[in-house]
Design a protein around this motif. Structure first.
Motif, PDB file in Angstrom:
ATOM      1  N   VAL A  30       0.990  -1.389  -0.101  1.00 45.73           N
ATOM      2  CA  VAL A  30      -0.499  -0.209   0.359  1.00 45.73           C
ATOM      3  C   VAL A  30       1.083   1.145   0.011  1.00 45.73           C
ATOM      4  CG1 VAL A  30      -1.802   0.989   1.385  1.00 45.73           C
ATOM      5  CG2 VAL A  30      -2.075  -1.119   1.378  1.00 45.73           C
ATOM      6  N   ARG A  31       0.488   2.165  -1.136  1.00 45.33           N
ATOM      7  CA  ARG A  31       1.623   3.635  -0.791  1.00 45.33           C
ATOM      8  C   ARG A  31       0.070   4.728  -1.220  1.00 45.33           C
ATOM      9  NH1 ARG A  31       6.132   5.515  -4.973  1.00 45.33           N
ATOM     10  NH2 ARG A  31       7.119   7.045  -4.100  1.00 45.33           N
ATOM     11  N   ARG A  32       0.818   5.776   0.175  1.00 39.93           N
ATOM     12  CA  ARG A  32      -0.352   7.279   0.196  1.00 39.93           C
ATOM     13  C   ARG A  32       1.178   7.683   0.125  1.00 39.93           C
ATOM     14  NH1 ARG A  32      -3.792   3.839   0.039  1.00 39.93           N
ATOM     15  NH2 ARG A  32      -5.050   3.299   1.208  1.00 39.93           N
ATOM     16  N   THR A  33       0.247   8.664  -1.063  1.00 34.98           N
ATOM     17  CA  THR A  33       1.302   9.864  -1.088  1.00 34.98           C
ATOM     18  C   THR A  33       1.209  11.077  -0.380  1.00 34.98           C
ATOM     19  OG1 THR A  33       0.437  10.456  -3.321  1.00 34.98           O
ATOM     20  CG2 THR A  33       1.822   9.183  -3.595  1.00 34.98           C
ATOM     21  N   GLN A  34       0.372  11.548  -0.079  1.00 38.69           N
ATOM     22  CA  GLN A  34      -0.332  12.641   0.631  1.00 38.69           C
ATOM     23  C   GLN A  34      -1.813  12.282   1.799  1.00 38.69           C
ATOM     24  OE1 GLN A  34      -0.625  16.213  -1.631  1.00 38.69           O
ATOM     25  NE2 GLN A  34      -0.712  17.234  -0.019  1.00 38.69           N
ATOM     26  N   SER A  35      -1.035  12.181   2.979  1.00 40.32           N
ATOM     27  CA  SER A  35      -2.716  12.598   4.160  1.00 40.32           C
ATOM     28  C   SER A  35      -2.596  14.214   4.236  1.00 40.32           C
ATOM     29  CB  SER A  35      -2.098  11.598   5.071  1.00 40.32           C
ATOM     30  OG  SER A  35      -2.972  11.747   5.728  1.00 40.32           O
ATOM     31  N   PRO A  36      -3.388  14.526   4.672  1.00 37.02           N
ATOM     32  CA  PRO A  36      -3.427  16.093   4.922  1.00 37.02           C
ATOM     33  C   PRO A  36      -3.298  16.129   6.338  1.00 37.02           C
ATOM     34  CG  PRO A  36      -5.552  15.188   4.554  1.00 37.02           C
ATOM     35  CD  PRO A  36      -5.082  13.892   4.368  1.00 37.02           C
ATOM     36  N   ASN A  37      -3.488  14.720   7.902  1.00 35.98           N
ATOM     37  CA  ASN A  37      -3.675  15.261   8.807  1.00 35.98           C
ATOM     38  C   ASN A  37      -2.632  13.479   8.970  1.00 35.98           C
ATOM     39  OD1 ASN A  37      -6.853  15.068   7.654  1.00 35.98           O
ATOM     40  ND2 ASN A  37      -5.585  16.007   9.195  1.00 35.98           N
ATOM     41  N   PRO A  38      -2.412  13.750  10.400  1.00 37.54           N
ATOM     42  CA  PRO A  38      -1.031  13.049  11.698  1.00 37.54           C
ATOM     43  C   PRO A  38      -1.900  11.321  10.772  1.00 37.54           C
ATOM     44  CG  PRO A  38      -1.329  14.940  12.496  1.00 37.54           C
ATOM     45  CD  PRO A  38      -1.992  15.424  11.775  1.00 37.54           C
ATOM     46  N   TYR A  39      -1.250  10.736  10.490  1.00 36.58           N
ATOM     47  CA  TYR A  39      -1.606   9.012  10.486  1.00 36.58           C
ATOM     48  C   TYR A  39      -0.566   8.872  10.873  1.00 36.58           C
ATOM     49  CZ  TYR A  39      -3.085   5.432   6.883  1.00 36.58           C
ATOM     50  OH  TYR A  39      -3.465   4.704   6.287  1.00 36.58           O
ATOM     51  N   TYR A  40      -1.909   7.298  11.722  1.00 40.97           N
ATOM     52  CA  TYR A  40      -1.412   6.420  12.333  1.00 40.97           C
ATOM     53  C   TYR A  40      -1.306   4.814  12.217  1.00 40.97           C
ATOM     54  CZ  TYR A  40      -6.025   5.779  14.325  1.00 40.97           C
ATOM     55  OH  TYR A  40      -7.027   5.191  14.442  1.00 40.97           O
ATOM     56  N   ASN A  83       5.698  -7.784  -4.216  1.00 40.57           N
ATOM     57  CA  ASN A  83       6.827  -6.691  -5.561  1.00 40.57           C
ATOM     58  C   ASN A  83       5.297  -5.527  -6.055  1.00 40.57           C
ATOM     59  OD1 ASN A  83       4.876  -7.851  -7.383  1.00 40.57           O
ATOM     60  ND2 ASN A  83       6.470  -9.615  -6.979  1.00 40.57           N
ATOM     61  N   ASP A  84       5.896  -4.822  -6.984  1.00 44.69           N
ATOM     62  CA  ASP A  84       4.979  -3.191  -7.227  1.00 44.69           C
ATOM     63  C   ASP A  84       3.916  -4.065  -7.794  1.00 44.69           C
ATOM     64  OD1 ASP A  84       6.083  -1.744  -6.059  1.00 44.69           O
ATOM     65  OD2 ASP A  84       7.532  -1.489  -8.273  1.00 44.69           O
ATOM     66  N   ASN A  85       3.906  -5.749  -8.516  1.00 41.22           N
ATOM     67  CA  ASN A  85       2.689  -6.227  -8.879  1.00 41.22           C
ATOM     68  C   ASN A  85       1.670  -6.255  -7.638  1.00 41.22           C
ATOM     69  OD1 ASN A  85       3.358  -6.857 -11.330  1.00 41.22           O
ATOM     70  ND2 ASN A  85       4.349  -8.320 -11.004  1.00 41.22           N
ATOM     71  N   ASP A  86       1.893  -6.689  -6.445  1.00 39.01           N
ATOM     72  CA  ASP A  86       0.924  -6.537  -5.270  1.00 39.01           C
ATOM     73  C   ASP A  86       0.506  -5.466  -4.125  1.00 39.01           C
ATOM     74  OD1 ASP A  86       1.369  -9.557  -5.294  1.00 39.01           O
ATOM     75  OD2 ASP A  86       3.220  -9.280  -4.471  1.00 39.01           O
ATOM     76  N   MET A  87       0.622  -4.535  -5.616  1.00 37.18           N
ATOM     77  CA  MET A  87      -0.158  -2.872  -4.965  1.00 37.18           C
ATOM     78  C   MET A  87      -1.523  -2.670  -4.421  1.00 37.18           C
ATOM     79  SD  MET A  87       1.562   0.056  -3.479  1.00 37.18           S
ATOM     80  CE  MET A  87       3.320  -0.461  -4.641  1.00 37.18           C
ATOM     81  N   VAL A  88      -1.717  -2.495  -3.931  1.00 39.47           N
ATOM     82  CA  VAL A  88      -3.210  -2.693  -3.589  1.00 39.47           C
ATOM     83  C   VAL A  88      -3.989  -0.865  -3.694  1.00 39.47           C
ATOM     84  CG1 VAL A  88      -5.322  -2.864  -1.669  1.00 39.47           C
ATOM     85  CG2 VAL A  88      -2.865  -4.225  -1.617  1.00 39.47           C
ATOM     86  N   ILE A  89      -4.560  -0.834  -4.550  1.00 37.43           N
ATOM     87  CA  ILE A  89      -5.363  -0.130  -5.392  1.00 37.43           C
ATOM     88  C   ILE A  89      -6.376   0.725  -4.864  1.00 37.43           C
ATOM     89  CG2 ILE A  89      -6.203   1.653  -7.120  1.00 37.43           C
ATOM     90  CD1 ILE A  89      -3.619   0.775  -7.396  1.00 37.43           C
ATOM     91  N   ASP A  90      -7.210  -0.514  -3.682  1.00 39.00           N
ATOM     92  CA  ASP A  90      -8.569  -0.202  -3.385  1.00 39.00           C
ATOM     93  C   ASP A  90      -8.694  -1.368  -2.540  1.00 39.00           C
ATOM     94  OD1 ASP A  90     -10.020   2.423  -4.363  1.00 39.00           O
ATOM     95  OD2 ASP A  90      -9.227   1.486  -6.337  1.00 39.00           O
ATOM     96  N   PRO A  91      -8.672  -1.256  -0.883  1.00 38.43           N
ATOM     97  CA  PRO A  91      -8.812  -2.454  -0.253  1.00 38.43           C
ATOM     98  C   PRO A  91     -10.560  -2.688  -0.779  1.00 38.43           C
ATOM     99  CG  PRO A  91      -8.523  -0.675   0.727  1.00 38.43           C
ATOM    100  CD  PRO A  91      -8.259  -0.096  -0.765  1.00 38.43           C
ATOM    101  N   VAL A  92     -10.275  -4.440  -0.421  1.00 38.12           N
ATOM    102  CA  VAL A  92     -11.556  -4.845  -0.570  1.00 38.12           C
ATOM    103  C   VAL A  92     -12.358  -4.611   0.641  1.00 38.12           C
ATOM    104  CG1 VAL A  92     -12.713  -6.744  -0.654  1.00 38.12           C
ATOM    105  CG2 VAL A  92     -10.611  -6.603  -1.970  1.00 38.12           C
ATOM    106  N   ILE A  93     -13.554  -4.446   1.186  1.00 37.26           N
ATOM    107  CA  ILE A  93     -14.393  -3.755   1.841  1.00 37.26           C
ATOM    108  C   ILE A  93     -15.165  -4.753   2.340  1.00 37.26           C
ATOM    109  CG2 ILE A  93     -16.286  -1.912   3.330  1.00 37.26           C
ATOM    110  CD1 ILE A  93     -16.218  -0.081   0.685  1.00 37.26           C
ATOM    111  N   LEU A  94     -14.808  -5.913   3.734  1.00 42.04           N
ATOM    112  CA  LEU A  94     -15.290  -6.278   4.075  1.00 42.04           C
ATOM    113  C   LEU A  94     -17.165  -7.061   4.138  1.00 42.04           C
ATOM    114  CD1 LEU A  94     -12.695  -8.147   6.261  1.00 42.04           C
ATOM    115  CD2 LEU A  94     -12.809  -8.632   3.612  1.00 42.04           C
TER     116      LEU A  94
END
Length: 315
Positions: A30-40, A83-94
């Motif tokens: 999972v990659r996040r390029t920007q989060s407007p608030n502190p992330y935990y 590897n990059d082929n395992d990158m998650v764009i949208d996680p599955v909502i359970l």
């Protein structure tokens, strides 16, 4: 003596309005390029890997808590090779709530609570500027108890689950900021407080903000030369001693102005200014508006919030 970090956290009134339980199975990224608030991220079971440009790669295991005050570009991935082929764009909502990364049908090997923090105070930038790029807390007994409670609530379905999760996360955030952290090379308040000599000066400024402090007096309290203290403070905290003192005084002043219990002159004296005019100049320079205008606007915002809550209650 004052507890500087606890005071700052108390002024900011932190909360965790957004959180989600994430489970992982097999390889994922999972990659996040920007989060407007502190992330935990609070890892409840298993482990994951974290990376950003400044902090490098670290392992985050069950019971560990990481806080990213300024989350601009970071990546997390499974302990299972990926590897990059395992990158998650949208996680599955359970179906029962929560999110899944990796294999949807595979055995769960990682469970974490992730989300972002917000502050009711408008001084959020103060905290970000005083913390390292990454806060990592491991092996703290009090945090371990909170993590256990979080884990039980995250997978449970008892009434009031969301409310309990919210308040547990708030306490977890405060406890993490007060705990000893892996600081790396990042400057900030935590690093300053970890230096026994600088901590004496920082606590003095917090205990007596009204005192007419000078660098020489602070250096003497820290048992350092004036130049040695200045350079050591700048390197550890990330700002000059008087710059830090001014930031703290203005944060206190804004809190007092929002409460509207004292006159501007009384607030000026309480935070270390000899006159209302000197305080007004410093406040205008640091905040961008006069103290009186700030108080009016804060009162207007509070009335607006109260009105919105009332309308929501009777709707």
């Amino acid at each position: 003596m004052a507890d500087p970090l606890a005071q700052i956290v108390g002024l900011l009134q932190p909360g965790a309005p957004f959180s989600k339980c994430v489970t992982g199975s097999g390889p994922w990224r999972v990659r996040r390029t920007q989060s407007p608030n502190p992330y935990y991220v609070a890892v409840l079971n298993g482990s994951l890997r974290y990376w950003d440009h400044k902090s490098g790669e670290i392992s985050v295991n069950a019971g560990d808590f990481i806080l990213i005050p300024s989350a601009q570009d970071f990546m997390m991935w499974s302990d299972v090779p990926s590897n990059d082929n395992d990158m998650v764009i949208d996680p599955v909502i359970l179906p029962g709530g929560g999110y899944r990364v990796g294999s949807i049908d595979g055995p769960i090997d990682m469970r974490a609570l992730v989300g972002y923090c917000m502050f009711q105070s408008d001084d959020a930038t103060l905290l970000s500027s005083l913390l390292p790029e990454l806060v990592v807390v491991r092996g703290e007994y009090r945090l371990a108890m909170l993590m256990q409670l979080l884990g039980e609530e995250a997978v449970g379905s008892k009434p009031g689950r969301e409310v309990v999760l919210l308040h547990l996360l708030e306490v977890l955030l405060i406890e993490a900021l007060r705990s000893s952290a892996e600081l790396g090379n990042s400057p900030g308040l935590l690093r300053g407080l970890s230096d026994d000599r600088l901590a004496v000066a920082i606590r003095g400024m917090h205990a007596e903000p009204e005192r007419n402090w000078t660098v020489a007096e602070l250096a003497r309290d820290a048992a350092l030369s004036r130049s040695g203290f200045y350079e050591r403070f700048q390197s550890a905290v990330g700002m000059a001693p008087m710059e830090y003192l001014t930031a703290w005084r203005l944060a206190l002043a804004k809190d007092l102005l929002r409460k509207r219990e004292l006159s501007v002159g009384a607030i000026a004296r309480q935070v270390g200014y000899r006159s209302a005019s000197a305080f007004g100049v410093a406040f205008m320079r640091g905040v961008g508006v006069s103290p009186a205008r700030y108080a009016r606007e804060a009162a207007g915002a509070l009335r607006g919030t109260a009105a919105d809550e009332f309308r929501g209650a009777v709707a």
